[in-house]
Motif scaffolding. Structure first.
Motif, PDB file in Angstrom:
ATOM      1  N   GLU A  71       8.820  20.969   0.285  1.00  0.00           N
ATOM      2  CA  GLU A  71       9.345  19.627   0.050  1.00  0.00           C
ATOM      3  C   GLU A  71       8.775  19.042  -1.240  1.00  0.00           C
ATOM      4  N   GLU A  72       7.479  19.220  -1.483  1.00  0.00           N
ATOM      5  CA  GLU A  72       6.879  18.746  -2.738  1.00  0.00           C
ATOM      6  C   GLU A  72       7.500  19.459  -3.940  1.00  0.00           C
ATOM      7  N   PHE A  73       7.728  20.754  -3.808  1.00  0.00           N
ATOM      8  CA  PHE A  73       8.383  21.523  -4.866  1.00  0.00           C
ATOM      9  C   PHE A  73       9.772  20.956  -5.130  1.00  0.00           C
ATOM     10  N   HIS A  74      10.516  20.681  -4.065  1.00  0.00           N
ATOM     11  CA  HIS A  74      11.872  20.149  -4.191  1.00  0.00           C
ATOM     12  C   HIS A  74      11.882  18.797  -4.893  1.00  0.00           C
ATOM     13  N   VAL A  75      11.024  17.901  -4.469  1.00  0.00           N
ATOM     14  CA  VAL A  75      10.966  16.563  -5.072  1.00  0.00           C
ATOM     15  C   VAL A  75      10.622  16.674  -6.553  1.00  0.00           C
TER      16      VAL A  75
END
Length: 151
Positions: A71-75
């Motif tokens: 999720e952090e990668f996506h954001v």
């Protein structure tokens, strides 16, 4: 075995662009995460603007202490494309050597222009048939992602 690896790499390179497009435009990481190992963090290598190699890992198993979650990668990755009229990512295999593939990717904008591209050396986990490592040779500004990886 070789033809099985070639088929798997073709499957991965065909899926990568549409899966990343879906993740960035629809906030749905299911297909994108599905091409990577799920039981251990993905190892990623990028280059900073200064030419320094940045190593980090992405994964959701906190016990294995990844640098960042999916999720952090996506954001972080989404921040880099929001102002660029991003429409899609395309990808293709440029060659295979053993358990590694060179994959070219490009981002396309609303004017149907390729505005950035990257080449990856992708390592395949032969048991699972999923990506275990990606090394990027990039012509895009990934400074936001690099900042997150360095923290």
């Amino acid at each position: 075995m070789v033809s099985t690896l070639l088929a798997k790499f073709k499957e991965i390179s065909d899926a990568y662009g549409p899966a990343l497009t879906k993740a960035l435009l629809e906030d749905d990481l299911t297909d994108f995460k599905g091409i990577f190992l799920s039981d251990e963090p993905l190892s990623v290598v990028l280059q900073s603007v200064e030419g320094e190699e940045i190593h980090f890992t992405v994964g959701d198993n906190v016990e294995l202490e990844p640098t960042m979650s999916w999720e952090e990668f996506h954001v972080t990755a989404s921040k880099d494309v929001k102002t660029q009229d991003y429409v899609k990512t395309i990808s293709e295999s440029c060659g295979v050597l053993g358990d590694r593939m060179i994959m070219q990717t490009a981002r396309i904008n609303k004017a149907d222009e390729m505005y950035s591209e990257a080449f990856f050396v992708v390592t395949l986990d032969e048991t699972s048939g999923k990506i275990s490592m990606m090394e990027a040779f990039s012509f895009i500004d990934v400074s936001t992602l690099l900042e997150k990886a360095e923290s």
